[in-house]
Design a protein around this motif. Structure first.
Motif, PDB file in Angstrom:
ATOM      1  N   ALA A 277       0.556  52.623  42.498  1.00 28.93           N
ATOM      2  CA  ALA A 277      -0.366  53.074  41.455  1.00 28.93           C
ATOM      3  C   ALA A 277      -0.884  54.473  41.797  1.00 28.93           C
ATOM      4  CB  ALA A 277      -1.531  52.087  41.292  1.00 28.93           C
ATOM      5  N   PHE A 278       0.038  55.327  42.241  1.00 31.95           N
ATOM      6  CA  PHE A 278      -0.306  56.653  42.767  1.00 31.95           C
ATOM      7  C   PHE A 278       0.216  57.720  41.826  1.00 31.95           C
ATOM      8  CE2 PHE A 278       0.885  60.480  45.058  1.00 31.95           C
ATOM      9  CZ  PHE A 278      -0.197  60.723  45.908  1.00 31.95           C
ATOM     10  N   GLU A 279      -0.641  58.692  41.528  1.00 31.77           N
ATOM     11  CA  GLU A 279      -0.217  59.857  40.755  1.00 31.77           C
ATOM     12  C   GLU A 279      -1.004  61.076  41.234  1.00 31.77           C
ATOM     13  OE1 GLU A 279      -0.836  61.111  36.266  1.00 31.77           O
ATOM     14  OE2 GLU A 279       0.923  59.758  36.449  1.00 31.77           O
ATOM     15  N   ALA A 280      -0.274  62.138  41.501  1.00 31.90           N
ATOM     16  CA  ALA A 280      -0.904  63.378  41.960  1.00 31.90           C
ATOM     17  C   ALA A 280      -0.433  64.522  41.087  1.00 31.90           C
ATOM     18  CB  ALA A 280      -0.538  63.648  43.420  1.00 31.90           C
ATOM     19  N   ARG A 281      -1.360  65.408  40.751  1.00 34.79           N
ATOM     20  CA  ARG A 281      -1.035  66.579  39.948  1.00 34.79           C
ATOM     21  C   ARG A 281      -1.283  67.825  40.787  1.00 34.79           C
ATOM     22  NH1 ARG A 281      -0.524  65.018  34.598  1.00 34.79           N
ATOM     23  NH2 ARG A 281      -1.322  62.931  34.147  1.00 34.79           N
ATOM     24  N   LEU A 282      -0.316  68.731  40.770  1.00 39.56           N
ATOM     25  CA  LEU A 282      -0.398  69.935  41.589  1.00 39.56           C
ATOM     26  C   LEU A 282      -0.117  71.152  40.723  1.00 39.56           C
ATOM     27  CD1 LEU A 282       1.446  67.609  43.327  1.00 39.56           C
ATOM     28  CD2 LEU A 282       0.884  69.214  45.138  1.00 39.56           C
ATOM     29  N   THR A 283      -0.737  72.271  41.096  1.00 35.72           N
ATOM     30  CA  THR A 283      -0.525  73.538  40.404  1.00 35.72           C
ATOM     31  C   THR A 283       0.131  74.522  41.363  1.00 35.72           C
ATOM     32  OG1 THR A 283      -2.480  73.164  39.025  1.00 35.72           O
ATOM     33  CG2 THR A 283      -1.631  75.412  39.146  1.00 35.72           C
ATOM     34  N   PRO A 284       1.311  75.007  41.032  1.00 34.79           N
ATOM     35  CA  PRO A 284       1.995  75.944  41.944  1.00 34.79           C
ATOM     36  C   PRO A 284       1.279  77.287  42.021  1.00 34.79           C
ATOM     37  CG  PRO A 284       3.525  74.985  40.354  1.00 34.79           C
ATOM     38  CD  PRO A 284       2.142  74.674  39.873  1.00 34.79           C
ATOM     39  N   GLY A 285       1.482  77.965  43.135  1.00 40.12           N
ATOM     40  CA  GLY A 285       0.985  79.322  43.277  1.00 40.12           C
ATOM     41  C   GLY A 285       1.998  80.326  42.759  1.00 40.12           C
TER      42      GLY A 285
ATOM     43  N   ILE B  69       9.214  62.991  40.633  1.00 37.09           N
ATOM     44  CA  ILE B  69       8.608  64.322  40.587  1.00 37.09           C
ATOM     45  C   ILE B  69       8.956  64.933  39.244  1.00 37.09           C
ATOM     46  CG2 ILE B  69       8.466  66.590  41.691  1.00 37.09           C
ATOM     47  CD1 ILE B  69       9.725  65.216  44.196  1.00 37.09           C
ATOM     48  N   ALA B  70       7.947  65.273  38.466  1.00 37.04           N
ATOM     49  CA  ALA B  70       8.156  65.858  37.147  1.00 37.04           C
ATOM     50  C   ALA B  70       7.514  67.235  37.102  1.00 37.04           C
ATOM     51  CB  ALA B  70       7.555  64.962  36.064  1.00 37.04           C
ATOM     52  N   ALA B  71       8.289  68.207  36.616  1.00 36.08           N
ATOM     53  CA  ALA B  71       7.794  69.583  36.481  1.00 36.08           C
ATOM     54  C   ALA B  71       8.484  70.208  35.279  1.00 36.08           C
ATOM     55  CB  ALA B  71       8.075  70.383  37.738  1.00 36.08           C
ATOM     56  N   GLY B  72       7.804  70.206  34.134  1.00 30.82           N
ATOM     57  CA  GLY B  72       8.432  70.699  32.922  1.00 30.82           C
ATOM     58  C   GLY B  72       9.650  69.853  32.585  1.00 30.82           C
ATOM     59  N   ASP B  73      10.805  70.494  32.437  1.00 32.29           N
ATOM     60  CA  ASP B  73      12.040  69.763  32.147  1.00 32.29           C
ATOM     61  C   ASP B  73      12.687  69.182  33.394  1.00 32.29           C
ATOM     62  OD1 ASP B  73      11.841  70.350  29.426  1.00 32.29           O
ATOM     63  OD2 ASP B  73      12.934  72.239  29.651  1.00 32.29           O
ATOM     64  N   ALA B  74      12.157  69.498  34.547  1.00 34.10           N
ATOM     65  CA  ALA B  74      12.748  69.023  35.798  1.00 34.10           C
ATOM     66  C   ALA B  74      12.241  67.629  36.128  1.00 34.10           C
ATOM     67  CB  ALA B  74      12.413  69.973  36.944  1.00 34.10           C
ATOM     68  N   LEU B  75      13.146  66.766  36.529  1.00 31.40           N
ATOM     69  CA  LEU B  75      12.790  65.406  36.912  1.00 31.40           C
ATOM     70  C   LEU B  75      13.621  65.023  38.135  1.00 31.40           C
ATOM     71  CD1 LEU B  75      11.079  62.901  36.037  1.00 31.40           C
ATOM     72  CD2 LEU B  75      13.160  62.065  34.902  1.00 31.40           C
ATOM     73  N   VAL B  76      12.947  64.686  39.219  1.00 32.49           N
ATOM     74  CA  VAL B  76      13.610  64.261  40.440  1.00 32.49           C
ATOM     75  C   VAL B  76      13.155  62.849  40.759  1.00 32.49           C
ATOM     76  CG1 VAL B  76      13.888  64.689  42.917  1.00 32.49           C
ATOM     77  CG2 VAL B  76      13.773  66.617  41.330  1.00 32.49           C
ATOM     78  N   THR B  77      14.100  61.975  41.030  1.00 35.55           N
ATOM     79  CA  THR B  77      13.778  60.610  41.450  1.00 35.55           C
ATOM     80  C   THR B  77      14.234  60.416  42.887  1.00 35.55           C
ATOM     81  OG1 THR B  77      15.871  59.758  40.587  1.00 35.55           O
ATOM     82  CG2 THR B  77      13.959  59.704  39.116  1.00 35.55           C
TER      83      THR B  77
ATOM     84  N   SER C 159       3.961  78.746  36.684  1.00 33.98           N
ATOM     85  CA  SER C 159       3.153  78.279  35.552  1.00 33.98           C
ATOM     86  C   SER C 159       3.473  76.852  35.134  1.00 33.98           C
ATOM     87  CB  SER C 159       3.360  79.210  34.352  1.00 33.98           C
ATOM     88  OG  SER C 159       4.723  79.241  33.967  1.00 33.98           O
ATOM     89  N   THR C 160       4.282  76.152  35.914  1.00 33.71           N
ATOM     90  CA  THR C 160       4.690  74.785  35.564  1.00 33.71           C
ATOM     91  C   THR C 160       3.971  73.782  36.455  1.00 33.71           C
ATOM     92  OG1 THR C 160       6.888  75.576  34.921  1.00 33.71           O
ATOM     93  CG2 THR C 160       6.638  73.217  35.325  1.00 33.71           C
ATOM     94  N   PRO C 161       3.076  72.972  35.894  1.00 33.49           N
ATOM     95  CA  PRO C 161       2.395  71.963  36.713  1.00 33.49           C
ATOM     96  C   PRO C 161       3.374  70.889  37.181  1.00 33.49           C
ATOM     97  CG  PRO C 161       1.856  71.681  34.401  1.00 33.49           C
ATOM     98  CD  PRO C 161       2.645  72.944  34.495  1.00 33.49           C
ATOM     99  N   VAL C 162       3.048  70.273  38.314  1.00 39.21           N
ATOM    100  CA  VAL C 162       3.896  69.259  38.930  1.00 39.21           C
ATOM    101  C   VAL C 162       3.134  67.945  39.001  1.00 39.21           C
ATOM    102  CG1 VAL C 162       5.192  68.613  40.992  1.00 39.21           C
ATOM    103  CG2 VAL C 162       5.059  71.020  40.313  1.00 39.21           C
ATOM    104  N   THR C 163       3.813  66.857  38.652  1.00 37.70           N
ATOM    105  CA  THR C 163       3.227  65.529  38.783  1.00 37.70           C
ATOM    106  C   THR C 163       4.119  64.679  39.671  1.00 37.70           C
ATOM    107  OG1 THR C 163       2.259  65.641  36.567  1.00 37.70           O
ATOM    108  CG2 THR C 163       2.470  63.463  37.555  1.00 37.70           C
ATOM    109  N   VAL C 164       3.528  64.043  40.677  1.00 34.50           N
ATOM    110  CA  VAL C 164       4.245  63.136  41.567  1.00 34.50           C
ATOM    111  C   VAL C 164       3.707  61.734  41.340  1.00 34.50           C
ATOM    112  CG1 VAL C 164       4.766  62.533  43.957  1.00 34.50           C
ATOM    113  CG2 VAL C 164       4.624  64.944  43.275  1.00 34.50           C
ATOM    114  N   SER C 165       4.603  60.803  40.991  1.00 30.16           N
ATOM    115  CA  SER C 165       4.203  59.433  40.680  1.00 30.16           C
ATOM    116  C   SER C 165       4.905  58.448  41.597  1.00 30.16           C
ATOM    117  CB  SER C 165       4.557  59.097  39.224  1.00 30.16           C
ATOM    118  OG  SER C 165       3.966  60.008  38.326  1.00 30.16           O
TER     119      SER C 165
END
Length: 613
Positions: A255-263, A294-302, A244-250
């Motif tokens: 100038a790239f941003e992608a939004r993904l919805t997990p299964g 990569i951002a997903a809720g409280d998770a942040l990966v650089t 239920s946590t959407p993911v954003t990759v920036s």
């Protein structure tokens, strides 16, 4: 519950049947996470009889929970009459990360068990955090215990692993105990016969890592295969809110941003276009890296990731669609200046810096997964890499546990380095004998790695042979070549096969229409020993061998690169010759003092010429 995190994936074997294997989900890009380093001095007990692991009936103490006996309990005598026959707090210390062999003369040749113990305290920054104890590598088997409770076991000496310890920490000091055993095993990967030093210990970083309740367990971000103007993204979240946590990759630089919805399984995948003209491809000449978040809720990966394509077409290897010649060198994970296992970023910069100085755009990391810094530094320096697992010489091809072990090590390597632009070739084996069982075994590994990562090339270091009626013709017809992308083989004409002048007579019969890569050639020389070119082990002999080998290889029409053996001298118990080898393999172009041998300059000049073509 304490658990070793696993991800399951289905693979189709060459037989067409489906099966599954497990790999440890080591935390990705651990150096960008909130963590406590446990590097430094650890207390150790050397245990050649495994007294701390088995009782006198040879039954492991940790078969029961709670554990009944053994060093994992880290007991202390509380009264003068207590019988406790070990004491970590008064035992010797060793540094972590390091091998034990080069820290204590008594342990130089030691193979067996050493118990490591360290106390630590840690207070999470959030009550919802999840905690893990992370190991960059432990050679070969690691049994891990926290406060007298078993966390689990990891097999394999060169890949990272972690165990979750959420809810298991005490307010006061916590005792972390690790039994590391480096005994060579016939059923192991590698098996009990190798040509490198069996360094034991906690050889890479150890951390306590804090992650959010739902975190990014895997991420794979690279150019889509066959569609190079699109970025393919694969993310898997782990945690109760994974689905239920959407993911954003920036990627700000694009100038790239992608939004993904997990299964339902927490996995999210997609391909997204890159703005025309924006993307700069990674290459040795221009090793461009982009900051990725990569951002997903409280998770942040650089991350810092480079984007490039690699493929083959007929006899050519194409990087970003253009033919490339791989000016390479083989490297062992050893710092020759101190003679021990390399592990740090500084070690990586030393070894790869030498490769750059030699004129290399490529390196083979032999014969096992090197530490994570090697691929990250190669990304920065623009050095393409061949990475491999220690399926070396001959192992138990028909043992299903050995196959499972090899598959797991391969999956763990791919999981760790799949975002490194520098890695262009996965290798599944080195110098293995041709037979049906071996080819089925290696075919399974090839199928595995293609399923895990279809964007890179797959190979293995094979061997030539000849027929009696044509002693100067070398044939390459290994059936494994039908499965690999390039035809790679080791050859030692002029060293194990005749003298250097024999190179002038050799002809090649390579029965594949694929790029040809020489994964090893060379010969030994003692640094500073000078004599006539026909005197073995002299620098002049090695120099002459290189002078004659390179023209021989140029007679192979499809030759597209090489990684001569080897950058620097390294330790090997197989090499006892007094006054010459003294426990070192002397095939390095650099000696144990760091001095460059005469053959170094032959290869450097040749690579300079190739770079200008």
């Amino acid at each position: 519950m304490i658990s070793f995190r696993f991800v399951w994936f289905s693979l189709v074997f060459l037989t067409g049947t489906a099966s599954a294997t497990a790999m440890s989900d080591a935390i990705p890009n651990v150096y960008a996470q909130t963590r406590l380093s446990l590097n430094g001095k650890w207390r150790v007990i050397v245990d050649p009889y495994d007294t701390g692991f088995y009782n006198y009936r040879r039954i492991p103490y940790d078969q029961s929970d709670p554990i009944k006996g053994g060093y994992a309990l880290d007991l202390k005598a509380r009264t003068p009459s207590d019988l406790v026959e070990y004491n970590f707090s008064t035992s010797q210390t060793l540094l972590v990360p390091r091998d034990w062999n080069t820290q204590d003369d008594k342990l130089f040749y030691y193979e067996g068990s050493v118990w490591y113990q360290r106390e630590f305290s840690y207070r999470p920054t959030s009550p919802d955090s999840r905690l893990f104890v992370y190991f960059g590598a432990a050679n070969y088997r690691a049994d891990v215990y926290l406060n007298g409770r078993r966390l689990g076991t990891h097999i394999g000496g060169f890949t990272p692993f972690n165990f979750e310890i959420t809810g298991r920490l005490k307010d006061g000091p916590n005792s972390l105990v690790v039994r590391v055993n480096n005994t060579r095993l016939k059923e192991g990967v590698p098996t009990d016969s190798t040509d490198w030093w069996n360094y034991g210990g906690l050889t890479r970083d150890v951390f306590v890592v804090e992650m959010p309740a739902t975190y990014v367990a895997t991420h794979d971000i690279q150019l889509a295969r066959g569609v190079p103007d699109r970025i393919a993204i694969s993310i898997r979240l782990d945690g109760s809110a994974a689905s239920s946590t959407p993911v954003t990759v920036s990627i700000p630089g694009l100038a790239f941003e992608a939004r993904l919805t997990p299964g339902a399984d927490g996995a999210a995948r997609g391909e997204f276009p890159v703005a025309a003209g924006k993307l700069r491809r990674w290459s040795p000449e221009s090793p461009k890296l982009y900051d990725v978040t990569i951002a997903a809720g409280d998770a942040l990966v650089t991350e810092r990731i480079g984007f490039r394509t690699v493929e083959t077409r007929g006899p050519d290897i194409l990087l970003n669609g253009e033919p490339v010649f791989l000016r390479g060198i083989s490297i062992h994970e050893e710092n020759p200046l101190r003679g021990g296992r390399a592990w740090s970023e500084e070690d990586a910069r030393l070894l790869l810096g030498w490769a750059r100085e030699l004129g290399c755009n490529f390196a083979r990391l032999a014969h096992y997964p090197h530490n994570e810094h090697m691929a990250r530094v190669a990304d920065e320096l623009g050095i393409m890499l061949w990475e491999e697992i220690p399926v070396y010489w001959t192992i138990q091809w028909e043992n299903p546990d050995t196959l499972a072990n090899a598959r797991r090590q391969l999956a763990e390597l791919v999981h760790r380095d799949r975002n490194r632009a520098s890695v262009i070739i996965w290798s599944v084996a080195n110098e293995t004998p041709v037979n049906d069982a071996r080819t089925r075994f290696l075919g399974t590994l090839v199928a595995d790695v293609r399923a895990l990562d279809p964007t890179r090339l797959v190979s293995a270091a094979m061997e030539p042979h000849h027929e009696e009626h044509a002693p100067d013709t070398r044939i390459i017809d290994d059936p494994l070549g039908a499965l690999t992308d390039i035809i790679s083989f080791n050859q030692y004409i002029g060293w194990y096969d005749g003298l250097p002048e024999k190179c002038d007579r050799i002809r090649w019969d390579i029965r594949y229409d694929k790029p040809v890569f020489i994964s090893e050639f060379g010969g030994g020389a003692l640094e500073g020993f000078h004599a006539a070119p026909d005197v073995r082990y002299s620098e002049e002999f090695q120099e002459e061998l290189y002078r004659r080998t390179l023209p021989m290889l140029e007679r192979i029409p499809a030759w597209r690169g090489a990684t001569p053996w080897i950058l620097a001298d390294f330790r090997s118990p197989r090499r006892p010759l007094p006054g010459i080898k003294d426990g070192w393999n002397r095939k390095g172009l650099i000696g144990e003092s760091g001095a460059k041998k005469k053959a170094w300059f032959v290869l450097r000049d040749y690579y300079e010429k190739k770079a200008g073509e």
